[in-house]
Write an enzyme that holds these catalytic residues in place. Structure first.
Site, short mmCIF file in Angstrom:
data_model
loop_
_atom_site.label_atom_id
_atom_site.label_comp_id
_atom_site.label_asym_id
_atom_site.label_seq_id
_atom_site.Cartn_x
_atom_site.Cartn_y
_atom_site.Cartn_z
N ASP A 139 18.35 31.92 35.63
CA ASP A 139 18.19 30.90 34.61
C ASP A 139 17.48 29.61 35.40
O ASP A 139 17.42 29.56 36.63
CB ASP A 139 19.27 30.70 33.72
CG ASP A 139 20.34 29.78 34.40
OD1 ASP A 139 20.38 29.39 35.33
OD2 ASP A 139 21.24 29.52 33.52
N CYS A 170 22.95 31.97 38.04
CA CYS A 170 22.99 30.95 37.22
C CYS A 170 23.82 30.07 37.67
O CYS A 170 24.24 29.70 38.93
CB CYS A 170 23.31 31.31 35.56
SG CYS A 170 25.32 31.87 35.61
N THR A 193 26.93 28.98 37.24
CA THR A 193 28.28 29.52 37.67
C THR A 193 28.28 30.81 38.30
O THR A 193 29.22 31.12 38.91
CB THR A 193 29.37 29.09 37.09
OG1 THR A 193 28.82 29.83 35.76
CG2 THR A 193 29.51 27.84 36.65
N HIS A 230 34.72 49.91 46.07
CA HIS A 230 35.58 50.63 44.77
C HIS A 230 35.24 50.73 43.52
O HIS A 230 35.45 51.58 42.78
CB HIS A 230 37.03 49.77 45.07
CG HIS A 230 37.78 50.07 46.18
ND1 HIS A 230 38.90 49.43 46.46
CD2 HIS A 230 37.53 50.76 47.16
CE1 HIS A 230 39.43 49.96 47.40
NE2 HIS A 230 38.63 50.79 48.32
N HIS A 245 37.76 56.24 43.69
CA HIS A 245 37.45 55.22 42.99
C HIS A 245 36.37 56.00 41.96
O HIS A 245 36.21 55.27 40.99
CB HIS A 245 36.68 54.53 44.02
CG HIS A 245 37.70 53.81 44.94
ND1 HIS A 245 38.66 53.15 44.39
CD2 HIS A 245 37.96 54.25 46.26
CE1 HIS A 245 39.39 52.69 45.70
NE2 HIS A 245 39.11 53.42 46.78
C1 RB5 Z 1 22.92 26.41 32.56
O1 RB5 Z 1 23.14 24.78 32.27
C2 RB5 Z 1 24.27 26.80 32.73
O2 RB5 Z 1 25.17 26.75 31.65
C3 RB5 Z 1 24.21 28.07 33.26
O3 RB5 Z 1 23.12 28.19 34.40
C4 RB5 Z 1 25.42 29.02 33.58
O4 RB5 Z 1 26.17 28.14 34.44
C5 RB5 Z 1 26.10 29.52 32.66
O5 RB5 Z 1 27.34 30.27 32.68
#
Ligand code: RB5
Length: 145
Positions: free
Chosen positions: A7, A63, A65, A96, A131
């Site tokens: 994203d 993304c 996180t 695994h 596995h």
């Molecule tokens: C975008 O701002 C953020 O929410 C997205 O990149 C992500 O971290 C969602 O899990």
């Protein structure tokens, strides 16, 4: 062929991974985005379609996180997405779990670590054996729920 997507939070890291891994001989199909604001579940879906259709063997999603991408990707039948932030887990999710998608956080990892984790993910083979039995049980969960 490796599918890759991000994203708007993950574009720089996606480009760094494509550049680093292309030098090591991997080919990428980029499913977007290209910097514009977008919703990560749509990118996760586009990437997972490349895998479930057989066009790509594995995928990398980035993304902010890595969490949103991993939650979304794991809703799709046949996808085993792993949020990766250390080398041990990245190695073992291939050995695994036969993870076919790795998710990375652009706001939680530096580019050097992300590239190292991508290389581990792309070069480690599934061990199979006992596995495989467990991965088959995951597929059974998908079919029953
Ligand atoms: C975008 O701002 C953020 O929410 C997205 O990149 C992500 O971290 C969602 O899990």
């Amino acid at each position: 062929m490796i599918a890759i997507g991000c994203d708007h939070a993950g574009c720089e890291m996606k480009k760094a991974i494509i550049d680093a891994m292309s030098e090591k001989g991997f080919e990428f199909k980029d499913v977007g985005c290209n910097g514009e604001k977008c919703d990560y579940p749509n990118i996760a879906e586009a990437l997972c379609n490349e895998i479930t259709s057989g066009s790509c063997e594995k995928g990398i999603l980035v993304c902010g996180t890595g969490i949103g991408m991993s939650i979304a990707a794991n809703k799709i039948k046949g996808i085993r997405a792993a949020l990766c932030s250390d080398s041990f887990s990245t190695k073992y999710t291939r050995l695994h779990n036969d993870a076919n998608v790795m998710c990375l956080g652009a706001r939680t990892l530096g580019p050097g670590l992300a590239e190292e984790l991508a290389e581990i993910f792309l070069t480690t083979e599934f061990e199979g054996g006992r596995h495989q039995v467990r991965v088959d049980l995951i597929s059974k969960l998908e079919n029953n729920n």
